[in-house]
Design a protein around this motif. Structure first.
Motif, mmCIF file in Angstrom:
data_model
loop_
_atom_site.group_PDB
_atom_site.id
_atom_site.type_symbol
_atom_site.label_atom_id
_atom_site.label_comp_id
_atom_site.label_asym_id
_atom_site.label_seq_id
_atom_site.Cartn_x
_atom_site.Cartn_y
_atom_site.Cartn_z
ATOM 1 N N GLN A 169 8.449 10.026 10.824
ATOM 2 C CA GLN A 169 8.353 8.574 10.720
ATOM 3 C C GLN A 169 7.111 8.060 11.437
ATOM 4 O O GLN A 169 6.736 8.569 12.488
ATOM 5 C CB GLN A 169 9.597 7.920 11.315
ATOM 6 N N LEU A 170 6.485 7.048 10.856
ATOM 7 C CA LEU A 170 5.279 6.452 11.419
ATOM 8 C C LEU A 170 5.665 5.149 12.104
ATOM 9 O O LEU A 170 6.137 4.215 11.466
ATOM 10 C CB LEU A 170 4.270 6.202 10.301
ATOM 11 N N TYR B 102 0.840 -1.190 0.000
ATOM 12 C CA TYR B 102 0.000 0.000 0.000
ATOM 13 C C TYR B 102 0.884 1.252 0.000
ATOM 14 O O TYR B 102 1.956 1.264 0.585
ATOM 15 C CB TYR B 102 -0.866 0.050 1.258
ATOM 16 N N PHE C 130 4.144 7.247 2.738
ATOM 17 C CA PHE C 130 4.350 6.004 3.473
ATOM 18 C C PHE C 130 4.001 4.798 2.607
ATOM 19 O O PHE C 130 3.068 4.831 1.822
ATOM 20 C CB PHE C 130 3.467 5.964 4.728
ATOM 21 N N PHE D 9 -7.483 6.373 8.277
ATOM 22 C CA PHE D 9 -6.871 7.022 9.418
ATOM 23 C C PHE D 9 -7.778 8.102 9.993
ATOM 24 O O PHE D 9 -8.514 8.781 9.269
ATOM 25 C CB PHE D 9 -5.556 7.686 8.990
ATOM 26 N N GLY D 10 -7.685 8.271 11.312
ATOM 27 C CA GLY D 10 -8.275 9.431 11.946
ATOM 28 C C GLY D 10 -7.380 10.640 11.724
ATOM 29 O O GLY D 10 -6.295 10.535 11.149
ATOM 30 N N PHE E 91 -1.967 8.487 15.680
ATOM 31 C CA PHE E 91 -3.046 8.162 14.756
ATOM 32 C C PHE E 91 -3.624 6.796 15.091
ATOM 33 O O PHE E 91 -2.900 5.869 15.437
ATOM 34 C CB PHE E 91 -2.537 8.108 13.318
ATOM 35 N N VAL F 82 4.745 13.614 3.514
ATOM 36 C CA VAL F 82 5.421 12.352 3.816
ATOM 37 C C VAL F 82 4.651 11.217 3.157
ATOM 38 O O VAL F 82 3.432 11.094 3.321
ATOM 39 C CB VAL F 82 5.521 12.092 5.338
ATOM 40 N N ARG G 192 0.770 11.819 3.765
ATOM 41 C CA ARG G 192 0.263 12.870 4.625
ATOM 42 C C ARG G 192 0.826 14.177 4.087
ATOM 43 O O ARG G 192 2.036 14.390 4.121
ATOM 44 C CB ARG G 192 0.683 12.676 6.084
ATOM 45 N N LYS H 76 -2.101 17.337 7.074
ATOM 46 C CA LYS H 76 -3.477 16.856 7.155
ATOM 47 C C LYS H 76 -3.501 15.366 7.491
ATOM 48 O O LYS H 76 -2.531 14.812 7.993
ATOM 49 C CB LYS H 76 -4.181 17.125 5.826
ATOM 50 N N GLU H 77 -4.636 14.742 7.227
ATOM 51 C CA GLU H 77 -4.788 13.331 7.553
ATOM 52 C C GLU H 77 -3.930 12.468 6.634
ATOM 53 O O GLU H 77 -3.549 12.875 5.536
ATOM 54 C CB GLU H 77 -6.260 12.917 7.399
ATOM 55 N N ILE H 78 -3.639 11.282 7.076
ATOM 56 C CA ILE H 78 -2.942 10.305 6.252
ATOM 57 C C ILE H 78 -3.976 9.672 5.327
ATOM 58 O O ILE H 78 -4.984 9.121 5.781
ATOM 59 C CB ILE H 78 -2.260 9.239 7.110
ATOM 60 N N ARG I 176 10.076 11.778 3.157
ATOM 61 C CA ARG I 176 9.631 13.171 3.236
ATOM 62 C C ARG I 176 9.968 13.857 1.929
ATOM 63 O O ARG I 176 11.146 13.957 1.557
ATOM 64 C CB ARG I 176 10.301 13.889 4.400
ATOM 65 N N PHE J 248 -4.975 7.242 1.918
ATOM 66 C CA PHE J 248 -4.663 6.108 1.070
ATOM 67 C C PHE J 248 -4.449 6.562 -0.365
ATOM 68 O O PHE J 248 -5.177 7.424 -0.872
ATOM 69 C CB PHE J 248 -5.815 5.113 1.151
ATOM 70 N N TYR K 44 0.455 5.360 1.062
ATOM 71 C CA TYR K 44 -0.333 6.392 1.726
ATOM 72 C C TYR K 44 0.507 7.668 1.744
ATOM 73 O O TYR K 44 1.722 7.630 1.533
ATOM 74 C CB TYR K 44 -0.629 6.013 3.190
ATOM 75 N N ASN L 176 4.646 1.862 14.229
ATOM 76 C CA ASN L 176 3.551 0.968 14.620
ATOM 77 C C ASN L 176 3.554 0.801 16.140
ATOM 78 O O ASN L 176 4.575 0.430 16.711
ATOM 79 C CB ASN L 176 3.729 -0.406 13.986
ATOM 80 N N PHE M 244 4.102 -0.583 8.448
ATOM 81 C CA PHE M 244 4.486 0.640 7.757
ATOM 82 C C PHE M 244 5.991 0.860 7.746
ATOM 83 O O PHE M 244 6.695 0.534 8.709
ATOM 84 C CB PHE M 244 3.814 1.849 8.409
ATOM 85 N N GLY M 245 6.453 1.430 6.644
ATOM 86 C CA GLY M 245 7.822 1.886 6.561
ATOM 87 C C GLY M 245 7.978 3.252 7.210
ATOM 88 O O GLY M 245 6.991 3.867 7.619
ATOM 89 N N PRO M 246 9.201 3.747 7.302
ATOM 90 C CA PRO M 246 9.471 5.025 7.979
ATOM 91 C C PRO M 246 9.033 6.251 7.191
ATOM 92 O O PRO M 246 8.978 7.340 7.736
ATOM 93 C CB PRO M 246 10.984 5.007 8.173
#
Lengths: 117, 111
Positions: B42-43, A33, A91, B101-102, B86, A89, A37, A41-43, A113, A45, A35, B45, A108-110
């Protein structure tokens, strides 16, 4: 076991240039996947691959974005030409084959940016 | 599609305080995940928790699927806990598909 990796970690380009982001999923994960951001704002898809096939690309914002997953392994996301509003960013995530509830977790990956000047 | 709402949108605490972040979702889910986006973007988990309770160090999470909410608890907050948290959900009967996502909770821990 290696996690999801993304390259580069940070990219700074000028408006109108092209950038290619790469994602290597966890080995053996058929689902991949993208995604993003943007603007804090929101992340959101972008799209979903099952192996090399695009399962859902409903989140791709426009035709300046092209995603590929040749051979069903790593994936690339190309932005051409980049615009200012593409900054954010990006993802990548992967998950194993679906069908069992325990396999629904997405890893998820890091992130990459992207800064468009 | 499924709606995911988080509260509060912003939270400022002193180091050492405890916090509770909430995530409400509009439909039954077979995937509920918590993430921490650190100041470098970075996200990370945190938890995969479609139901029940899990703990990892100072963090724990509980999802009450029948009431359609999840809670993330952070105890003895540290400055490194700052960032945006999130939650994300995947609707039941939609296996191997996108998660929604929220809008996130921005947590700031003051020394």
């Amino acid at each position: 076991e290696a996690g999801v990796t993304q390259f580069p970690s940070h990219s700074v380009i000028e408006k109108g240039q092209t950038v290619t982001l790469r994602c290597d999923p966890i080995s053996g994960h058929d689902n991949l996947y993208w995604y993003r951001r943007v603007m804090g704002k929101e992340i959101k898809f972008l799209l979903h691959f099952v192996k090399e096939s695009k399962q859902d690309e409903s989140g791709m914002p426009n035709n300046r974005f092209l995603a590929e997953r040749t051979g069903g392994t790593y994936s690339t996301l190309k932005v051409q030409p980049a615009e200012l509003e593409d900054s954010g960013v990006y993802f990548c995530a992967s998950s194993p084959v679906g069908g069992m509830s325990s396999y629904n977790e997405q890893f998820f990956g890091p992130g990459t940016r992207l800064t468009v000047l | 599609g499924i709606q995911v709402e988080q509260s509060p949108p912003d939270l400022i605490l002193q180091e050492g305080a405890n916090s509770t972040l909430r995530c409400n979702f509009s439909d039954s889910v077979n995937n509920l995940q918590w993430f921490h986006q650190n100041p470098w973007g970075q996200l990370i988990n945190l938890f995969y928790i479609p139901s029940g309770t899990k703990q990892n160090g100072r963090l724990s999470a509980t999802t009450v699927a029948t009431e359609r909410y999840s809670l993330l608890y952070i105890s003895s907050s540290q400055t490194t806990d700052s960032g945006v948290y999130f939650c994300a959900a995947q609707r039941t009967y939609s296996s191997a598909s996108k998660i929604i996502f929220g809008s996130g909770t921005r947590l700031s821990i003051r020394p």
